[in-house]
Design a protein around this motif. Structure first.
Motif, PDB file in Angstrom:
ATOM      1  N   SER A 365      40.121  38.524  14.684  1.00 42.97           N
ATOM      2  CA  SER A 365      39.364  38.809  13.467  1.00 42.97           C
ATOM      3  C   SER A 365      38.855  37.531  12.832  1.00 42.97           C
ATOM      4  CB  SER A 365      40.258  39.560  12.467  1.00 42.97           C
ATOM      5  OG  SER A 365      41.385  38.765  12.164  1.00 42.97           O
ATOM      6  N   TRP A 366      37.791  37.672  12.062  1.00 43.54           N
ATOM      7  CA  TRP A 366      37.282  36.528  11.305  1.00 43.54           C
ATOM      8  C   TRP A 366      36.628  37.036  10.038  1.00 43.54           C
ATOM      9  CZ3 TRP A 366      35.137  38.007  16.029  1.00 43.54           C
ATOM     10  CH2 TRP A 366      33.856  38.571  15.970  1.00 43.54           C
ATOM     11  N   ARG A 367      36.455  36.159   9.104  1.00 42.82           N
ATOM     12  CA  ARG A 367      35.861  36.562   7.835  1.00 42.82           C
ATOM     13  C   ARG A 367      34.345  36.447   7.962  1.00 42.82           C
ATOM     14  NH1 ARG A 367      39.766  37.489   4.847  1.00 42.82           N
ATOM     15  NH2 ARG A 367      38.404  37.942   3.075  1.00 42.82           N
ATOM     16  N   PRO A 368      33.603  37.485   7.642  1.00 46.06           N
ATOM     17  CA  PRO A 368      32.153  37.503   7.886  1.00 46.06           C
ATOM     18  C   PRO A 368      31.410  36.419   7.126  1.00 46.06           C
ATOM     19  CG  PRO A 368      32.844  39.484   6.718  1.00 46.06           C
ATOM     20  CD  PRO A 368      34.092  38.767   7.100  1.00 46.06           C
ATOM     21  N   GLU A 369      31.920  36.016   5.959  1.00 48.82           N
ATOM     22  CA  GLU A 369      31.176  35.008   5.201  1.00 48.82           C
ATOM     23  C   GLU A 369      31.309  33.631   5.837  1.00 48.82           C
ATOM     24  OE1 GLU A 369      33.606  36.877   4.122  1.00 48.82           O
ATOM     25  OE2 GLU A 369      35.104  35.772   2.974  1.00 48.82           O
ATOM     26  N   SER A 370      32.192  33.491   6.815  1.00 44.77           N
ATOM     27  CA  SER A 370      32.364  32.175   7.419  1.00 44.77           C
ATOM     28  C   SER A 370      31.605  32.042   8.740  1.00 44.77           C
ATOM     29  CB  SER A 370      33.847  31.891   7.646  1.00 44.77           C
ATOM     30  OG  SER A 370      34.359  32.821   8.575  1.00 44.77           O
ATOM     31  N   VAL A 371      30.857  33.068   9.125  1.00 44.60           N
ATOM     32  CA  VAL A 371      30.132  32.950  10.389  1.00 44.60           C
ATOM     33  C   VAL A 371      28.629  33.023  10.167  1.00 44.60           C
ATOM     34  CG1 VAL A 371      32.049  33.919  11.690  1.00 44.60           C
ATOM     35  CG2 VAL A 371      30.188  35.412  10.939  1.00 44.60           C
TER      36      VAL A 371
END
Ligand SMILES: Nc1ncnc2c1ncn2[C@@H]1O[C@H](COP(=O)(O)OP(=O)(O)OP(=O)(O)O)[C@@H](O)[C@H]1O
Ligand SMILES: [Mg+2]
Lengths: 377, 287
Positions: A365-371
């Motif tokens: 998982s990753w945070r969308p605002e960081s990609v």
């Protein structure tokens, strides 16, 4: 990063819409750029993208077909190489085989008119030999030297002339990995000491990132993006740059919603991906193809059954491989949705009992605002 | 160990045999024959009669003129060939577009497809009374004589030996790393300085080879002086033709030959010494 505040903003080398055409190839295509005095500047790009040609335009071996090249504010178009205040370190060093080390290094001084007297030349050659840590090698024949030593002679031969700008065409390509690392550090130190502009050509992104103040990424004769290493890494303008600078996972899709810089993509398998567009990039429109670029260190890896926060994007898969890299562990995960994904997990996380072995089922998982969402060009 | 040494000896001998045979039959034997002849006497009807006398060598001064001509015109001819060949080789190696290089190279050797005899004959007409002198008369320059002068012989030499000089120089200029020339100009060397300090020194192997080839062959030349020198400018080669074929004085001819060989040995040795001096490079090739 070196401090050039003392003479910042003074432009040393400048291209204005420079184009270089050979019979049927455009080696350099409408390039405009400027290099500040005292900067460590790099041309980075794959083979054949026009890096060497760009250097040759500065050195004067080639003349632009169109546009203009400036050195210290004056156009140098038409001025032959021997009248330009820049010097070059050639990829294969190009040391003169019929001269010894000292004669090679003193060559530039001997071309001057009036010619400096013999003692003066000897003294300056000795000083320069010392600077590149080759004291006592003056009487050696150049082919008796190792690759690294030849490299240093080439460097000394250029630097003795006190050029305003030193051009380096893949100077480290012929060296082995360890020597290369040493020479990178040496070059950086040297550049700081002599305080002149260095323009380096390389196709090694690691080299460019670790050494330069500014990098210009080229593709097929054009500049794709230029900026500081940080900018290029954090804010690549398109997929090409992101792919070239550092490691990145790309997830392709079609844009279904573009609001301001927040973009929503839908992949072929129906997965919805969200991210932001880099500020300076050309706006993307609904329906066009794009990709989400996720650096391996931005992905967190968890056991498959563990819940992740709602706003996170999650992929599911199985660990295929784990490489221990000291400070990090690098996982290769085969995901259901996107095939292989690379994940970099820091030691701190690993220690808290969350490491995985090949075969383990995991979720990513990753945070969308960081990609970033990036277009192809 | 000893057994080993022995097999090695025979193996080495067997491997060296072809070369040794070549040296023996093609080089040493003829030389010995000539050497023996040179101490003999002329038979009454011409040819060789056994004997041991130094008379032939004592007689050498009678051919002094031939020796003098050869010893002057051969080096001068070599030098002239070099002066003409170098710019041509330079142009072919460094200036010509790659596409035309091969064609132009072939053009240099095309004349070799016909006999030197025929080509030299052509020069008799060009330099002779109805050739260039006639043309000169048209523009008012009268009484120029070209044929049967040392100048005519030199023209023939440069013409005939040009390819022999061009090729070795071409090869060494071709091999020259072009980035060295860029490096020189990058370091402030003007085109002339770059030529003098980089191009010329690095092409000396080709110059040396070309000069040696031309010089050695010139020392034995007889066709060009015979055609273009008339009876006036003759070489040792002409003297030899005369002695062996016309007056059939074989022992004297042999003595002249031996003297020529000795002169060549001395000159070539000195020459090799000269060009090998200061040549400590790892590249010991001659081109
Ligand atoms: N003298 C030339 N004549 C014709 N084409 C040329 C010439 N020099 C370069 N090119 C072409 O221009 C393009 C750019 O070449 P250049 O040498 O600048 O690439 P590069 O980025 O330095 O590549 P590499 O990393 O392989 O050295 C290539 O397509 C090359 O074939
Ligand atoms: Mg290159």
């Amino acid at each position: 990063m070196p401090d050039h505040s003392s003479n910042s903003n003074e432009v040393d080398i400048e291209f204005r819409n420079a184009t270089k055409r050979f019979e049927n190839v455009v080696a350099v295509d409408d390039v405009s750029l400027s290099v500040e005095r005292g900067a460590f500047f790099s041309f980075l790009g794959p083979s054949g993208c026009g890096k060497t040609t760009s250097l040759r335009l500065i050195a004067g071996f080639d003349q632009p077909s169109e546009g203009d090249v400036f050195i210290s504010g004056a156009s140098v178009v038409g001025i032959p190489p021997h009248k330009r205040p820049v010097n070059m370190v050639f990829q294969q060093y190009a040391l003169f085989p019929h001269m010894d080390v000292a004669e090679n290094i003193g060559y530039g001084l001997r071309q001057r008119s009036p010619k400096p007297d013999r003692q003066d030349i000897t003294r300056r050659v000795d000083e320069t030999l010392e600077m590149v840590r080759l004291s006592g090698y003056g009487k050696r024949r150049v082919w008796e030297l190792s690759g690294g030593q030849q490299q240093r002679v080439a460097l000394a031969r250029a630097l003795i002339n006190h050029p305003t700008c030193l051009l380096l065409d893949e100077p480290l390509a012929a060296l082995d990995r360890k020597l290369r690392r040493e020479m990178q550090i040496e070059l950086q130190t040297l550049q700081r000491d002599v305080g002149i502009t260095f323009i380096l050509v390389t196709h090694d992104q690691e080299e460019a990132l670790s050494m330069s103040d500014r990098i210009c990424i080229m593709r097929e004769g054009r500049i794709v993006q230029s900026g500081s290493p940080r900018e290029l890494y954090d804010e690549p303008l398109n997929r090409y740059v992101a792919d070239f600078v550092g490691k990145t996972n790309f997830f392709d899709g079609e844009i279904i919603e573009a609001r301001d810089s927040a973009i929503t993509l839908k992949s072929e398998s129906g997965q919805v991906l969200v991210g932001v567009q880099p500020k300076k990039a050309a706006p993307l429109v609904n329906g066009s193809r794009a990709c989400v670029a996720v650096r391996p260190e931005m992905i967190s890896i968890n056991a498959a059954d563990k819940n992740v926060g709602d706003d996170s994007i999650a992929l599911h898969g199985e660990v295929m491989n784990r490489i221990f890299l000291g400070e990090h562990s690098e996982y290769l995960v085969a995901t259901v949705e996107y095939g292989e994904v690379m994940v970099l997990s820091p030691k701190s996380v690993e220690n808290s009992n969350r490491s995985f072995a090949p075969g383990d089922r995991v979720s990513l998982s990753w945070r969308p605002e960081s990609v970033l969402v990036l277009g192809d060009t | 160990m000893r057994e080993d040494g022995k097999t090695n000896f025979w193996l080495t001998a067997a491997l060296l045999a072809p070369t040794s045979m070549w040296f023996l039959f093609m080089l040493i034997l003829p030389l010995i024959v000539i050497l023996v002849f040179s101490f003999g006497e002329r038979a009454a009807v011409g040819g060789y009669a056994a004997g041991f006398t130094l008379e032939q060598y004592a007689n050498l001064p009678s051919r002094l003129k031939a020796f003098q001509n050869t010893m002057v015109i051969a080096p001068v001819g070599t030098l002239l060939s070099l002066l003409v060949a170098y710019p041509l080789a330079y142009y072919l190696a460094l200036r010509v577009n790659r596409r035309y290089k091969l064609i132009l190279l072939v053009l240099v050797i095309v004349p070799f497809w016909t006999s030197l005899l025929v080509r030299t004959y052509a020069w008799i007409f060009i330099l002779g009374g109805r050739g260039i002198p006639t043309l000169l008369e048209f523009i008012g320059i009268e009484g120029v004589r070209l044929i049967n002068t040392p100048g005519a012989v030199l023209v023939g030499i440069v013409y005939g030996y040009l390819p022999l000089m061009v090729f070795p120089i071409f090869v060494s200029l071709e091999k020259l790393d072009k980035t060295l020339l860029e490096a020189s100009s990058d370091l402030g060397g003007s085109p002339l300085k770059t030529f003098m300090q980089i191009t010329l020194p690095l092409s000396t192997p080709g110059i040396a080879t070309g000069c040696m080839l031309v010089f050695i062959l010139l020392m034995g030349e007889f066709l060009i002086p015979a055609f273009l020198g008339g009876g006036k400018v003759f070489f040792i080669g002409n003297a030899l033709v005369d002695l062996f074929l016309q007056s059939r004085n074989w022992p004297f001819g042999a003595a002249v030959s031996v003297t020529l060989v000795v002169i060549m040995l001395i000159t070539v040795t000195l020459y090799m010494r000269l060009i090998m001096r200061g040549k400590t490079g790892r590249d010991e090739s001659l081109m």
